[in-house]
Design an enzyme around this catalytic site. Structure first.
Site, short mmCIF file in Angstrom:
data_model
loop_
_atom_site.label_atom_id
_atom_site.label_comp_id
_atom_site.label_asym_id
_atom_site.label_seq_id
_atom_site.Cartn_x
_atom_site.Cartn_y
_atom_site.Cartn_z
CB SER A 171 -59.51 9.59 -97.09
OG SER A 171 -59.65 9.56 -95.67
CG HIS A 217 -56.88 10.28 -99.85
ND1 HIS A 217 -56.92 8.95 -100.21
CD2 HIS A 217 -56.66 10.30 -98.52
CE1 HIS A 217 -56.74 8.20 -99.14
NE2 HIS A 217 -56.57 8.99 -98.10
CE LYS A 233 -53.53 8.49 -98.43
NZ LYS A 233 -52.51 8.66 -97.40
#
Length: 410
Positions: free
Chosen positions: A195, A229, A259
Site C-alpha cells: 500500500s 488494496h 476500500k
C-alpha cells in the site's frame, strides 16, 4: 490515583516523535461532503477551513462506492429494518441473514468454498495468521508487509520466522528450502498490493515456489495473501492481484470491505475446512461484534455492482485516470513507481521535501498522504496519491498543474 509520572514519560515520548518528524499528528476533521458536479468529482469540507473545497487524493475508496446512491440506499433500508447495531457477538446473539449473504457472496466472488467477515481487515489478518501458527510452524514474510502482518507475526509463537527481501522470490525459495525438515507447516504471507508503493507481489511465481516445496512439509506450505488494496481495484474484473498476475488461488485470501467496496469490515475467503477452523479459533471473530446489518447490506450491494457491467466500466475508468496521472508526472519530471494500481507514489526521497509538498497541496485544496521514516525506509520518503474512479479528468489535470507549478519554483 494520580499518574503524573507516567504522564511525564508519555508526553516526552510524543514530544520526541514530533521533534523527529515521525509523529502522526492530528487528523483533519471532515465536516461535509460536496457531491460531484459539472467536471468536478466529489469534494470535502474540513473543520477550520471555512467553505474551502478539497479534492481527496488520499482515499482508499478506489471506485467511489462510498457515495454510490444504491450502496447508501441499501444501508439505509437495512438499518431501518434491523437497527443501528448488531447487539452482540455472533455466537451469543446470532448472525443476520445479511452477514451470511455477504459471506457467501465474497466466497463466490473469489471462487472459494467459503468466506467469513470480520470487523476490519486488520482483525481478519491478525485473527487468521495467529490461529494457523503452531509451535511446529515456520512463518515466512515479505519484508515490506503491512503492519497488521508484522503484528500478527509478533503475537504468534512459531518454530521460527524468516523474512525475505521485497518481492524476492528466490529469497522465498531459499527460506522454504532451509526450513525443510525443521517444521511441519510453513506459512508464507504477503501483501497483494503493497500500500505504500502501489506495487504488487509476483503471486504466480510465489505460488509456484510454494507448490514446489509443499511436499517437503507434513502439513503443507500454506500461502496467505492480504489483498486489501487489490480486491475491487486491480485486475480486469476487480478480483485483485491473483487475477492481474494469473496466479493459482492462494490458500487464504484476506480482503477488506472498506476500500474499493466503500463500506467497512474485512473478510477471509478460503476452503471450507479452513473457514470452519477459523470460526472456532479466531479470537477477533469470536469476541468482537460483526459489522452492522446496514454495513453488510451496503457491502453486498457494492460487490454486486463491482461484479457487473457497471463495475467493469468503473474499473476501466479508474485505469484510464491512473494512467493519465502517471503520464502527467512523467512529463513534469516527478519520479513515481509505474503500475496499473491506483496508488501512485511521488518519490520525493527527502523528509522535509515531502512535508513541504504536502503542505503546498493542502494549501491549494488537495489532500495527500506524506510518508516518511519509519513508515517507509529512509531514502524512500514519498507522497502517496490515490486515484478514485469518481475523480474526473479535470480533477487529475488540476492536481498535475499544481505539481508542475511547484516544480517550476524549486
Amino acid at each position: 490515583m494520580p499518574v503524573d509520572r507516567l504522564n511525564a514519560v508519555l508526553d516526552a515520548h510524543v514530544t520526541g516523535l514530533e521533534e523527529a518528524g515521525t509523529a502522526k499528528g492530528a487528523e483533519v476533521v471532515v465536516t461535509g461532503v460536496v457531491r460531484a458536479q459539472g467536471d468536478h468529482g466529489p469534494r470535502v469540507l474540513l473543520r477550520g477551513e471555512s467553505d474551502k473545497h478539497f479534492i481527496r487524493m488520499n482515499s482508499n475508496s478506489y471506485l467511489g462506492m462510498g457515495l454510490n446512491p444504491e450502496v447508501i440506499e441499501a444501508e439505509d433500508a437495512a438499518t431501518k429494518e434491523f437497527g443501528a447495531g448488531p447487539g452482540a457477538v455472533r455466537f451469543i446473539s446470532g448472525s443476520y441473514e445479511a452477514h451470511l449473504a455477504l459471506e457467501a457472496k465474497m466466497a463466490a466472488f473469489h471462487d472459494r468454498e467459503a468466506g467469513m467477515i470480520f470487523s476490519s481487515a486488520y482483525a481478519a489478518i491478525m485473527s487468521s495468521i495467529t490461529p494457523l501458527v503452531t509451535k511446529e510452524t515456520v512463518l515466512i514474510s515479505d519484508e515490506l508487509n503491512h503492519n497488521c502482518i508484522i503484528n500478527a507475526m509478533k503475537l504468534s509463537r512459531p518454530a521460527g520466522k524468516a523474512i525475505y527481501g521485497h518481492n524476492d522470490v528466490d529469497g522465498l525459495d531459499k527460506a522454504l528450502g532451509e526450513w525443510k525438515g525443521k517444521a511441519k507447516r510453513a506459512i508464507v504471507v504477503t501483501d497483494g498490493i503493497f500500500s505504500m508503493r502501489g506495487d504488487h507481489a509476483p503471486m504466480a511465481e510465489i505460488m509456484d515456489v510454494c507448490v514446489k516445496h509443499d511436499a517437503d512439509y507434513e502439513e503443507n506450505v500454506v500461502c496467505i495473501m492480504d489483498d486489501s488494496h487489490g480486491v475491487g481495484s486491480f485486475g480486469r474484473t476487480g478480483r485483485g492481484t491473483e487475477e492481474f498476475t494469473g496466479a493459482r488461488p492462494v490458500d487464504v485470501l484476506v480482503g477488506t470491505l472498506g476500500k474499493a467496496f466503500g463500506v467497512n469490515g474485512g473478510y477471509v475467503a478460503a476452503g471450507a475446512s479452513i473457514i470452519d477452523f477459523l470460526r472456532e479459533s479466531s479470537q477477533m471473530y469470536i469476541y468482537s461484534n460483526p459489522i452492522t446489518v446496514g454495513e453488510a447490506a451496503a457491502a453486498l450491494r457494492s460487490v454486486e455492482i463491482v461484479d457487473s457491467p457497471a463495475g467493469l466500466e468503473l474499473l476501466e475508468n479508474l485505469r484510464a485516470l491512473t494512467k493519465r496521472f502517471e503520464n502527467g508526472l512523467g512529463r513534469i519530471g516527478i519520479e513515481t513507481i509505474p503500475g496499473e494500481h491506483p496508488v501512485v507514489p511521488l518519490m520525493i526521497r527527502d523528509t522535509q521535501g515531502t512535508r513541504d509538498l504536502v503542505q503546498y497541496l493542502y494549501d491549494n485544496g488537495v489532500l495527500v498522504t506524506g510518508l516518511a521514516y519509519p513508515v517507509v525506509p529512509r531514502g524512500d520518503e514519498e507522497i502517496r496519491t490515490q486515484i478514485n474512479a469518481d475523480h474526473t479528468e479535470a480533477d487529475i489535470d488540476h492536481v498535475l498543474a499544481l505539481l508542475e507549478a511547484y516544480q517550476e519554483r524549486q
